[in-house]
Motif scaffolding. Structure first.
Motif, PDB file in Angstrom:
ATOM      1  N   ASN A 353       0.860  -1.068  -0.021  1.00 46.60           N
ATOM      2  CA  ASN A 353       0.050   0.007   0.013  1.00 46.60           C
ATOM      3  C   ASN A 353       0.708   1.255   0.067  1.00 46.60           C
ATOM      4  OD1 ASN A 353      -2.392  -1.580   0.037  1.00 46.60           O
ATOM      5  ND2 ASN A 353      -2.324  -1.637   2.566  1.00 46.60           N
ATOM      6  N   GLY A 354       1.830   1.091  -0.783  1.00 44.32           N
ATOM      7  CA  GLY A 354       3.059   2.468  -0.828  1.00 44.32           C
ATOM      8  C   GLY A 354       3.788   2.607   0.509  1.00 44.32           C
ATOM      9  N   GLN A 355       3.639   1.777   1.314  1.00 45.56           N
ATOM     10  CA  GLN A 355       4.441   1.782   2.677  1.00 45.56           C
ATOM     11  C   GLN A 355       5.450   0.824   2.797  1.00 45.56           C
ATOM     12  OE1 GLN A 355       1.813   2.255   5.666  1.00 45.56           O
ATOM     13  NE2 GLN A 355       1.888   4.528   5.619  1.00 45.56           N
ATOM     14  N   GLY A 356       6.681   1.147   3.168  1.00 48.87           N
ATOM     15  CA  GLY A 356       7.754  -0.129   3.414  1.00 48.87           C
ATOM     16  C   GLY A 356       7.029  -0.865   4.719  1.00 48.87           C
ATOM     17  N   ALA A 357       7.219  -2.112   4.154  1.00 44.34           N
ATOM     18  CA  ALA A 357       6.737  -3.208   5.188  1.00 44.34           C
ATOM     19  C   ALA A 357       7.678  -4.269   5.546  1.00 44.34           C
ATOM     20  CB  ALA A 357       5.511  -3.951   4.593  1.00 44.34           C
ATOM     21  N   GLY A 358       8.995  -3.935   5.061  1.00 48.54           N
ATOM     22  CA  GLY A 358       9.972  -4.891   5.453  1.00 48.54           C
ATOM     23  C   GLY A 358      11.069  -4.798   4.293  1.00 48.54           C
ATOM     24  N   HIS A 359      12.258  -5.840   4.479  1.00 46.02           N
ATOM     25  CA  HIS A 359      13.059  -5.497   3.314  1.00 46.02           C
ATOM     26  C   HIS A 359      13.798  -7.083   3.467  1.00 46.02           C
ATOM     27  CE1 HIS A 359      15.555  -5.152   7.218  1.00 46.02           C
ATOM     28  NE2 HIS A 359      14.702  -4.309   7.236  1.00 46.02           N
ATOM     29  N   PHE A 360      14.647  -7.438   2.590  1.00 45.54           N
ATOM     30  CA  PHE A 360      15.466  -8.726   2.403  1.00 45.54           C
ATOM     31  C   PHE A 360      16.505  -8.255   1.478  1.00 45.54           C
ATOM     32  CE2 PHE A 360      12.377  -8.762  -0.950  1.00 45.54           C
ATOM     33  CZ  PHE A 360      13.102  -9.014  -2.109  1.00 45.54           C
ATOM     34  N   GLY A 361      17.517  -9.537   1.425  1.00 41.24           N
ATOM     35  CA  GLY A 361      18.932  -9.406   0.620  1.00 41.24           C
ATOM     36  C   GLY A 361      19.968 -10.227   1.118  1.00 41.24           C
ATOM     37  N   GLU A 362      20.802 -10.329   0.601  1.00 41.58           N
ATOM     38  CA  GLU A 362      22.147 -10.940   0.776  1.00 41.58           C
ATOM     39  C   GLU A 362      23.066 -10.025   1.919  1.00 41.58           C
ATOM     40  OE1 GLU A 362      25.575 -13.244  -1.597  1.00 41.58           O
ATOM     41  OE2 GLU A 362      23.908 -12.576  -2.381  1.00 41.58           O
ATOM     42  N   ILE A 363      23.357 -10.638   2.986  1.00 43.26           N
ATOM     43  CA  ILE A 363      24.125 -10.064   4.250  1.00 43.26           C
ATOM     44  C   ILE A 363      25.597  -9.838   3.736  1.00 43.26           C
ATOM     45  CG2 ILE A 363      25.015 -10.378   6.477  1.00 43.26           C
ATOM     46  CD1 ILE A 363      21.897 -10.181   6.212  1.00 43.26           C
ATOM     47  N   HIS A 364      26.006  -8.520   4.109  1.00 44.99           N
ATOM     48  CA  HIS A 364      27.251  -7.952   3.812  1.00 44.99           C
ATOM     49  C   HIS A 364      28.636  -8.822   4.574  1.00 44.99           C
ATOM     50  CE1 HIS A 364      30.389  -4.876   3.394  1.00 44.99           C
ATOM     51  NE2 HIS A 364      29.515  -4.259   2.481  1.00 44.99           N
ATOM     52  N   PRO A 365      29.572  -8.862   3.656  1.00 42.31           N
ATOM     53  CA  PRO A 365      30.839  -9.536   4.032  1.00 42.31           C
ATOM     54  C   PRO A 365      31.049  -9.000   5.571  1.00 42.31           C
ATOM     55  CG  PRO A 365      30.962  -9.241   1.715  1.00 42.31           C
ATOM     56  CD  PRO A 365      29.462  -8.368   2.304  1.00 42.31           C
TER      57      PRO A 365
END
Length: 389
Positions: A353-365
């Motif tokens: 709904n246009g709002q940030g609800a979370g995030h994901f990705g590959e963890i930094h070294p």
């Protein structure tokens, strides 16, 4: 030098030999702070003629210190690390023998710089009580004059004042709330009458957020993720890899539990770091409360996941998030995420709904190195309240 035949032996042994070579000596010599294989001070019990009875708590002497089926007279010594516990134990043993019909005699212990100590003590000790308090606890209306009739069944004496006399073997009674428990047993639960309550009750309903979280967890398990649980309080050093701001607790007893978590991911990576040697892949998830690191204080309920595997990547994390949101029928959008704990260009923010609800990705070294991960890790988290809309 101390020399006697230990229990179970047939040859005299010195105190040093018993502590060094006797089975009981080798097992219990560590309980004597000043004793050891090289000698030292040890307690010894002797009779009036000087004959050794016992080397407590190691072993008795053979003969006079040996108990057989024909033994009729016992000298009982109790050892321990606190005087209170030792005295309570000898009182309990004395009452056991009295209940069996055996006569019990006391022993006077002479002490340097202190009054002689007579054991065992068969004297009762006083505990203050209130008849009103006991009746309020049980919902009864027993007259104070009648309390003695019930409490005598529990071997408690009501003196007619504000005291109840407790036998020395009842080490479980500390205050009148314990007396209330004994009174309840003496009366009998079946004799206590239930009364209608003046309280009003209404039919409750389950919390919609909790129901949603349960459905999220169900979908996570269908994706092959294993549920774990970490503490809401954690180490601020662990959180520092995910957020520059940390909300600390006041008067923390341990640094390991001195900060309130503002992310689920920190706990997930800590759990992974403790299981590095386990077979790969390790795929886990958690649902739980998080607290905002800055004012105003807000509390949210997050779902987070983490995967430790040689093939863990941005694509792996994206697959978990997309599969979950599709199963829950939640429309979403993705945009680039610049969070420092992810590898640049390999992370995304989830918009609902246009709002940030979370995030994901590959963890930094850098974070992988902090946790000593030998393989890549992908992770992410979603705000369950935002997902509900």
């Amino acid at each position: 030098d101390l020399t006697f035949v230990p229990l179970g032996g047939d040859q005299p042994m010195t105190g040093r030999q018993i502590l060094r070579s006797h089975p009981k000596g080798k097992l219990f010599s560590r309980t004597l702070p000043k004793a050891g294989p090289q000698g030292g001070l040890v307690p010894v019990l002797r009779d009036a003629s000087g004959k050794v009875l016992s080397l407590p708590p190691i072993t008795n002497a053979a003969g006079v210190g040996e108990v057989t089926p024909t033994t009729r007279n016992l000298f009982i010594d109790v050892t321990g690390i606190t005087q209170k516990t030792v005295l309570e134990m000898i009182n309990i043993l004395a009452h056991n023998f009295l209940d069996a019909g055996s006569p019990v005699k006391t022993v006077t212990v002479e002490r340097d710089g202190a009054a002689p100590l007579v054991t065992p003590s068969l004297d009762r000790r006083p505990v203050l009580f209130s008849a009103r308090f006991l009746n309020e606890m049980l919902g009864t209306a027993i007259a104070k004059a009648d309390l003695g009739r019930y409490l005598s069944r529990m071997d408690l004496e009501v003196t007619g004042t504000q005291e109840i006399r407790i036998p020395s073997y009842r080490t479980d009674i500390f205050s009148e709330i314990d007396i209330a428990g004994d009174l309840m047993v003496a009366i009998g639960l079946h004799n206590l009458q239930a009364e209608p309550t003046a309280l009003r009750f209404h039919t409750g309903a389950s919390d919609p957020l909790r129901d949603f979280v349960l459905s999220v967890g169900d979908q996570a398990q269908r994706m092959g993720l294993m549920e774990v649980k970490s503490f809401v309080l954690t180490d601020p050093e662990i959180l520092s890899g995910f957020t520059p701001d940390t909300r600390l607790t006041a008067n923390a007893k341990s640094r390991s539990f001195s900060a309130v978590r503002s992310t689920i991911q920190a706990g997930l990576l800590e759990i992974l770091s403790r299981n590095i040697s386990a077979p790969k892949p390790i795929n886990i998830y958690e649902t739980g409360e998080v607290v905002s690191p800055t004012d105003p204080v807000t509390e949210s309920f997050y779902w987070g996941f983490a995967s430790l595997d040689a093939r863990a990547s941005f694509a792996t994390a994206k697959a978990y998030v997309q599969t979950l949101l599709k199963a829950l029928q939640i429309p979403y959008e993705l945009e680039a995420c610049t969070a420092a704990h992810y590898i640049p260009g390999r992370a995304a923010t989830v918009l609902v709904n246009g709002q940030g609800a979370g995030h994901f990705g590959e963890i930094h070294p850098a974070l992988l190195s902090q946790f000593s991960f030998p393989e890549p890790v992908c992770s992410g988290e979603l705000d369950c309240r935002r997902l509900m809309g």
